[in-house]
Design a protein around this motif. Structure first.
Motif, short mmCIF file in Angstrom:
data_model
loop_
_atom_site.label_atom_id
_atom_site.label_comp_id
_atom_site.label_asym_id
_atom_site.label_seq_id
_atom_site.Cartn_x
_atom_site.Cartn_y
_atom_site.Cartn_z
N TYR A 287 -65.54 -14.68 25.56
CA TYR A 287 -66.24 -13.42 25.84
C TYR A 287 -67.56 -13.41 25.10
CZ TYR A 287 -61.84 -11.88 27.82
OH TYR A 287 -60.71 -11.78 28.61
N PHE A 288 -68.62 -13.06 25.83
CA PHE A 288 -69.96 -13.04 25.26
C PHE A 288 -70.57 -11.65 25.37
CE2 PHE A 288 -70.70 -17.52 24.59
CZ PHE A 288 -69.87 -18.15 25.49
N CYS A 289 -71.07 -11.17 24.28
CA CYS A 289 -71.88 -9.96 24.28
C CYS A 289 -73.34 -10.37 24.46
CB CYS A 289 -71.70 -9.24 22.95
SG CYS A 289 -72.61 -7.71 22.78
N ALA A 290 -74.08 -9.59 25.21
CA ALA A 290 -75.49 -9.92 25.44
C ALA A 290 -76.32 -8.65 25.51
CB ALA A 290 -75.66 -10.74 26.72
N VAL A 291 -77.57 -8.78 25.13
CA VAL A 291 -78.44 -7.61 25.02
C VAL A 291 -79.81 -7.94 25.60
CG1 VAL A 291 -79.52 -6.01 23.41
CG2 VAL A 291 -77.26 -6.92 22.90
N ILE A 292 -80.36 -7.02 26.35
CA ILE A 292 -81.78 -7.07 26.70
C ILE A 292 -82.47 -6.04 25.81
CG2 ILE A 292 -83.54 -6.64 28.44
CD1 ILE A 292 -81.58 -7.60 30.56
N LEU A 293 -83.39 -6.54 25.00
CA LEU A 293 -84.11 -5.68 24.08
C LEU A 293 -85.37 -5.16 24.76
CD1 LEU A 293 -83.86 -8.08 21.01
CD2 LEU A 293 -82.33 -6.20 21.58
N ASN A 294 -85.55 -3.84 24.73
CA ASN A 294 -86.74 -3.23 25.32
C ASN A 294 -86.96 -3.71 26.76
OD1 ASN A 294 -89.01 -1.58 25.41
ND2 ASN A 294 -90.36 -3.19 24.65
N PRO A 295 -86.03 -3.43 27.66
CA PRO A 295 -86.16 -3.90 29.05
C PRO A 295 -87.44 -3.41 29.69
CG PRO A 295 -84.43 -2.24 28.84
CD PRO A 295 -84.84 -2.60 27.46
N THR A 296 -88.17 -4.35 30.33
CA THR A 296 -89.50 -4.03 30.87
C THR A 296 -89.55 -4.01 32.38
OG1 THR A 296 -90.08 -6.37 30.84
CG2 THR A 296 -90.58 -5.08 28.86
N GLY A 297 -88.44 -4.44 33.03
CA GLY A 297 -88.48 -4.49 34.48
C GLY A 297 -89.04 -5.79 35.01
N GLY A 298 -89.23 -6.76 34.16
CA GLY A 298 -89.72 -8.06 34.60
C GLY A 298 -88.76 -9.15 34.26
N GLY A 299 -89.24 -10.23 33.66
CA GLY A 299 -88.34 -11.33 33.30
C GLY A 299 -87.64 -11.03 31.98
N ASN A 300 -86.68 -10.12 32.02
CA ASN A 300 -86.04 -9.70 30.78
C ASN A 300 -85.21 -10.81 30.16
OD1 ASN A 300 -86.85 -6.89 30.60
ND2 ASN A 300 -85.67 -6.61 32.46
N LYS A 301 -85.32 -10.95 28.86
CA LYS A 301 -84.61 -11.99 28.14
C LYS A 301 -83.26 -11.46 27.68
CE LYS A 301 -84.85 -14.59 23.81
NZ LYS A 301 -85.69 -14.93 22.66
N LEU A 302 -82.20 -12.16 28.04
CA LEU A 302 -80.86 -11.86 27.55
C LEU A 302 -80.65 -12.59 26.25
CD1 LEU A 302 -78.18 -12.02 30.41
CD2 LEU A 302 -78.52 -10.17 28.79
N THR A 303 -80.32 -11.87 25.20
CA THR A 303 -79.96 -12.48 23.93
C THR A 303 -78.45 -12.41 23.79
OG1 THR A 303 -82.06 -11.83 22.94
CG2 THR A 303 -80.28 -12.42 21.44
N PHE A 304 -77.84 -13.58 23.62
CA PHE A 304 -76.38 -13.67 23.59
C PHE A 304 -75.86 -13.76 22.17
CE2 PHE A 304 -74.67 -14.24 27.86
CZ PHE A 304 -75.82 -14.43 28.59
N GLY A 305 -74.65 -13.22 21.98
CA GLY A 305 -73.90 -13.54 20.79
C GLY A 305 -73.28 -14.92 20.92
N THR A 306 -72.64 -15.39 19.85
CA THR A 306 -72.09 -16.74 19.84
C THR A 306 -70.76 -16.85 20.59
OG1 THR A 306 -71.13 -16.27 17.69
CG2 THR A 306 -73.22 -17.47 17.72
N GLY A 307 -70.22 -15.72 21.01
CA GLY A 307 -69.00 -15.76 21.82
C GLY A 307 -67.74 -15.61 20.99
N THR A 308 -66.70 -15.11 21.63
CA THR A 308 -65.37 -14.99 21.03
C THR A 308 -64.36 -15.64 21.95
OG1 THR A 308 -65.87 -12.90 19.91
CG2 THR A 308 -63.55 -13.42 20.26
N GLN A 309 -63.64 -16.62 21.40
CA GLN A 309 -62.57 -17.27 22.15
C GLN A 309 -61.30 -16.43 22.00
OE1 GLN A 309 -62.13 -19.85 24.09
NE2 GLN A 309 -63.87 -21.23 23.82
N LEU A 310 -60.82 -15.89 23.10
CA LEU A 310 -59.58 -15.11 23.08
C LEU A 310 -58.47 -15.94 23.69
CD1 LEU A 310 -57.89 -12.50 22.78
CD2 LEU A 310 -58.69 -11.86 25.08
N LYS A 311 -57.37 -16.06 22.95
CA LYS A 311 -56.18 -16.71 23.48
C LYS A 311 -55.05 -15.69 23.48
CE LYS A 311 -53.03 -20.60 22.81
NZ LYS A 311 -52.67 -21.77 21.96
N VAL A 312 -54.46 -15.50 24.65
CA VAL A 312 -53.34 -14.57 24.76
C VAL A 312 -52.08 -15.39 24.96
CG1 VAL A 312 -52.35 -12.62 26.01
CG2 VAL A 312 -54.84 -12.80 25.75
N GLU A 313 -51.13 -15.18 24.06
CA GLU A 313 -49.88 -15.94 24.11
C GLU A 313 -48.77 -15.12 24.78
OE1 GLU A 313 -49.40 -16.84 19.96
OE2 GLU A 313 -50.47 -18.76 20.18
N LEU A 314 -47.92 -15.84 25.49
CA LEU A 314 -46.81 -15.17 26.19
C LEU A 314 -45.72 -14.75 25.20
CD1 LEU A 314 -46.55 -17.57 29.24
CD2 LEU A 314 -47.45 -15.22 29.24
#
Lengths: 116, 112
Positions: free
Chosen positions: A89-116
Protein backbone atom coordinates in the motif's frame (compact mmCIF):
# COMPACT_ATOMS: atom_id res chain seq x y z
CA UNK A 1 12.03 19.13 1.64
CA UNK A 2 8.43 18.07 1.25
CA UNK A 3 7.97 14.37 1.87
CA UNK A 4 5.48 11.64 2.53
CA UNK A 5 6.04 9.27 5.44
CA UNK A 6 4.61 5.83 5.93
CA UNK A 7 5.82 4.65 9.29
CA UNK A 8 4.65 1.05 9.05
CA UNK A 9 6.88 -0.76 6.58
CA UNK A 10 5.62 -4.28 7.28
CA UNK A 11 2.32 -5.18 8.89
CA UNK A 12 1.08 -8.70 9.62
CA UNK A 13 -2.54 -9.21 10.64
CA UNK A 14 -4.92 -12.08 11.06
CA UNK A 15 -8.11 -12.17 9.04
CA UNK A 16 -10.91 -10.08 10.53
CA UNK A 17 -8.46 -7.82 12.36
CA UNK A 18 -8.80 -4.09 11.93
CA UNK A 19 -6.26 -2.18 9.87
CA UNK A 20 -4.86 1.31 10.11
CA UNK A 21 -1.89 2.39 8.02
CA UNK A 22 -0.36 5.74 8.78
CA UNK A 23 0.52 8.42 6.26
CA UNK A 24 1.89 11.85 7.04
CA UNK A 25 3.06 14.57 4.71
CA UNK A 26 5.08 17.69 5.30
CA UNK A 27 3.53 20.61 3.43
CA UNK A 28 1.38 23.43 4.66
CA UNK A 29 -0.50 24.24 1.49
CA UNK A 30 -3.17 22.62 -0.64
CA UNK A 31 -2.81 18.91 -1.26
CA UNK A 32 -4.47 16.11 -3.16
CA UNK A 33 -4.13 12.79 -1.33
CA UNK A 34 -4.18 9.23 -2.62
CA UNK A 35 -3.80 5.66 -1.52
CA UNK A 36 -2.67 3.15 -4.13
CA UNK A 37 -2.47 -0.62 -3.75
CA UNK A 38 -0.34 -3.15 -5.56
CA UNK A 39 -1.52 -6.73 -5.27
CA UNK A 40 1.07 -9.43 -6.01
CA UNK A 41 1.72 -9.56 -9.74
CA UNK A 42 -0.74 -6.80 -10.56
CA UNK A 43 -0.76 -3.11 -11.58
CA UNK A 44 -0.59 -0.30 -9.08
CA UNK A 45 -4.28 0.55 -8.56
CA UNK A 46 -6.02 3.56 -7.11
CA UNK A 47 -7.70 2.67 -3.81
CA UNK A 48 -9.13 6.07 -2.91
CA UNK A 49 -8.44 9.77 -3.17
CA UNK A 50 -9.20 13.05 -1.44
CA UNK A 51 -9.29 16.44 -3.12
CA UNK A 52 -11.73 18.45 -1.01
CA UNK A 53 -14.99 18.19 0.93
CA UNK A 54 -15.79 15.47 3.44
CA UNK A 55 -12.43 14.49 4.98
CA UNK A 56 -13.58 10.90 5.39
CA UNK A 57 -13.39 9.22 2.00
CA UNK A 58 -14.50 5.76 1.07
CA UNK A 59 -12.69 3.67 -1.51
CA UNK A 60 -12.94 0.29 -3.10
CA UNK A 61 -13.03 -3.01 -1.21
CA UNK A 62 -14.22 -1.50 2.08
CA UNK A 63 -11.26 0.80 2.60
CA UNK A 64 -11.58 4.33 3.90
CA UNK A 65 -9.21 7.13 4.79
CA UNK A 66 -9.50 10.26 6.89
CA UNK A 67 -7.79 13.53 6.09
CA UNK A 68 -6.84 15.38 9.26
CA UNK A 69 -5.42 18.69 8.13
CA UNK A 70 -4.14 19.71 11.56
CA UNK A 71 -2.10 16.53 11.77
CA UNK A 72 -1.02 16.49 8.11
CA UNK A 73 -2.26 12.92 8.02
CA UNK A 74 -4.24 10.69 5.68
CA UNK A 75 -4.47 7.30 7.39
CA UNK A 76 -5.96 4.30 5.66
CA UNK A 77 -8.40 2.07 7.54
CA UNK A 78 -10.40 -1.10 7.10
CA UNK A 79 -12.53 -2.55 9.89
CA UNK A 80 -11.95 -6.20 9.00
CA UNK A 81 -9.20 -7.35 6.65
CA UNK A 82 -9.30 -10.37 4.40
CA UNK A 83 -6.55 -12.64 3.15
CA UNK A 84 -7.03 -11.06 -0.29
CA UNK A 85 -5.96 -7.67 1.12
CA UNK A 86 -2.38 -8.91 1.20
CA UNK A 87 -0.58 -6.32 -0.90
CA UNK A 88 1.69 -3.30 -0.81
CA UNK A 89 0.00 0.00 0.00
CA UNK A 90 1.34 3.38 -1.05
CA UNK A 91 0.30 6.79 0.16
CA UNK A 92 0.84 9.58 -2.36
CA UNK A 93 0.40 13.33 -2.38
CA UNK A 94 0.18 16.06 -4.97
CA UNK A 95 1.48 19.21 -3.35
CA UNK A 96 -0.14 22.46 -4.49
CA UNK A 97 -2.02 20.93 -7.46
CA UNK A 98 -1.83 23.28 -10.44
CA UNK A 99 -3.95 21.53 -13.04
CA UNK A 100 -0.97 20.64 -15.18
CA UNK A 101 1.72 17.99 -14.90
CA UNK A 102 1.20 17.43 -11.20
CA UNK A 103 3.93 15.51 -9.43
CA UNK A 104 2.89 12.59 -7.24
CA UNK A 105 5.14 12.19 -4.23
CA UNK A 106 4.98 8.66 -2.86
CA UNK A 107 5.67 7.20 0.52
CA UNK A 108 7.96 4.17 0.74
CA UNK A 109 5.01 1.78 0.97
CA UNK A 110 3.66 -0.66 3.54
CA UNK A 111 3.71 -4.40 2.94
CA UNK A 112 0.56 -5.89 4.45
CA UNK A 113 0.33 -9.62 4.98
CA UNK A 114 -2.97 -11.06 6.13
CA UNK A 115 -2.78 -14.53 7.62
CA UNK A 116 -5.60 -17.04 7.66
CA UNK B 1 -12.24 2.74 -21.28
CA UNK B 2 -8.64 3.78 -21.02
CA UNK B 3 -5.81 1.29 -20.97
CA UNK B 4 -2.08 1.72 -20.61
CA UNK B 5 0.50 -0.67 -22.00
CA UNK B 6 4.18 -1.05 -21.28
CA UNK B 7 6.75 -3.26 -22.87
CA UNK B 8 8.78 -5.18 -22.41
CA UNK B 9 7.54 -6.61 -19.12
CA UNK B 10 11.01 -7.76 -18.11
CA UNK B 11 14.42 -6.86 -19.45
CA UNK B 12 17.94 -7.98 -18.59
CA UNK B 13 20.65 -5.80 -20.08
CA UNK B 14 24.44 -5.58 -19.70
CA UNK B 15 26.08 -2.47 -18.31
CA UNK B 16 26.83 0.02 -21.08
CA UNK B 17 24.08 -1.16 -23.39
CA UNK B 18 21.28 1.14 -24.63
CA UNK B 19 17.73 1.09 -23.33
CA UNK B 20 14.34 1.81 -24.78
CA UNK B 21 11.13 1.27 -22.82
CA UNK B 22 7.81 2.07 -24.40
CA UNK B 23 4.50 3.17 -22.95
CA UNK B 24 1.28 3.69 -24.87
CA UNK B 25 -2.16 4.79 -23.76
CA UNK B 26 -5.45 3.95 -25.42
CA UNK B 27 -8.90 5.42 -25.04
CA UNK B 28 -7.95 9.00 -24.24
CA UNK B 29 -6.55 12.05 -26.00
CA UNK B 30 -3.99 14.62 -24.85
CA UNK B 31 -3.07 12.79 -21.66
CA UNK B 32 -0.34 13.87 -19.30
CA UNK B 33 2.23 11.08 -19.21
CA UNK B 34 4.68 10.13 -16.48
CA UNK B 35 7.66 7.83 -15.90
CA UNK B 36 8.37 6.59 -12.38
CA UNK B 37 11.04 4.27 -10.98
CA UNK B 38 10.56 2.03 -7.99
CA UNK B 39 13.76 0.76 -6.41
CA UNK B 40 13.70 -2.12 -3.94
CA UNK B 41 12.52 -0.99 -0.52
CA UNK B 42 11.78 2.53 -1.69
CA UNK B 43 8.74 4.38 -2.91
CA UNK B 44 8.10 5.47 -6.44
CA UNK B 45 10.17 8.36 -7.71
CA UNK B 46 8.99 10.55 -10.56
CA UNK B 47 11.58 10.66 -13.35
CA UNK B 48 9.86 12.54 -16.18
CA UNK B 49 6.49 13.94 -17.11
CA UNK B 50 5.01 15.28 -20.31
CA UNK B 51 2.01 17.51 -20.93
CA UNK B 52 2.19 17.22 -24.72
CA UNK B 53 4.09 15.97 -27.77
CA UNK B 54 7.74 16.91 -27.52
CA UNK B 55 7.30 18.45 -24.07
CA UNK B 56 9.38 16.70 -21.43
CA UNK B 57 10.11 17.78 -17.88
CA UNK B 58 12.84 16.03 -15.94
CA UNK B 59 12.54 15.70 -12.19
CA UNK B 60 15.92 14.29 -11.27
CA UNK B 61 19.31 14.37 -12.97
CA UNK B 62 20.19 10.92 -14.16
CA UNK B 63 21.40 8.64 -16.87
CA UNK B 64 17.99 8.44 -18.55
CA UNK B 65 16.02 10.51 -21.03
CA UNK B 66 12.42 10.55 -22.19
CA UNK B 67 10.66 11.40 -25.41
CA UNK B 68 7.07 11.78 -26.53
CA UNK B 69 6.95 11.34 -30.32
CA UNK B 70 3.18 10.90 -30.43
CA UNK B 71 0.28 12.03 -28.29
CA UNK B 72 -0.19 8.68 -26.57
CA UNK B 73 3.35 7.33 -26.68
CA UNK B 74 6.04 7.90 -24.08
CA UNK B 75 9.52 6.42 -24.34
CA UNK B 76 12.22 6.06 -21.72
CA UNK B 77 15.76 5.72 -23.03
CA UNK B 78 19.37 5.49 -22.10
CA UNK B 79 22.50 5.48 -24.26
CA UNK B 80 24.56 3.50 -21.72
CA UNK B 81 22.99 1.68 -18.82
CA UNK B 82 24.50 1.71 -15.34
CA UNK B 83 24.08 -0.90 -12.63
CA UNK B 84 22.12 1.67 -10.63
CA UNK B 85 19.51 1.87 -13.39
CA UNK B 86 18.10 -1.48 -12.29
CA UNK B 87 14.57 -1.20 -10.95
CA UNK B 88 10.90 -1.31 -11.73
CA UNK B 89 9.77 1.35 -14.19
CA UNK B 90 6.18 2.47 -14.22
CA UNK B 91 4.41 4.62 -16.75
CA UNK B 92 1.29 6.54 -15.77
CA UNK B 93 -1.24 8.81 -17.43
CA UNK B 94 -3.66 11.43 -16.21
CA UNK B 95 -6.19 13.77 -17.73
CA UNK B 96 -5.25 17.35 -18.57
CA UNK B 97 -6.18 18.49 -15.08
CA UNK B 98 -3.47 16.16 -13.85
CA UNK B 99 -5.30 15.13 -10.75
CA UNK B 100 -5.49 11.33 -10.71
CA UNK B 101 -2.80 9.18 -12.26
CA UNK B 102 -3.35 5.66 -13.56
CA UNK B 103 -0.48 3.24 -13.82
CA UNK B 104 0.67 0.67 -16.33
CA UNK B 105 1.90 -2.83 -15.52
CA UNK B 106 5.55 -1.78 -15.32
CA UNK B 107 8.85 -3.01 -16.72
CA UNK B 108 11.33 -4.79 -14.50
CA UNK B 109 14.86 -3.90 -15.60
CA UNK B 110 17.92 -5.73 -14.39
CA UNK B 111 21.29 -4.35 -15.41
CA UNK B 112 24.17 -6.81 -15.00
Amino acid sequence: AQSVSQHNHHVILSEAASLELGCNYSYGGTVNLFWYVQYPGQHLQLLLKYFSGDPLVKGIKGFEAEFIKSKFSFNLRKPSVQWSDTAEYFCAVILNPTGGGNKLTFGTGTQLKVEL
Amino acid sequence: SQTIHQWPATLVQPVGSPLSLECTVEGTSNPNLYWYRQAAGRGLQLLFYSVGIGQISSEVPQNLSASRPQDRQFILSSKKLLLSDSGFYLCAWSGRAGETQYFGPGTRLLVL
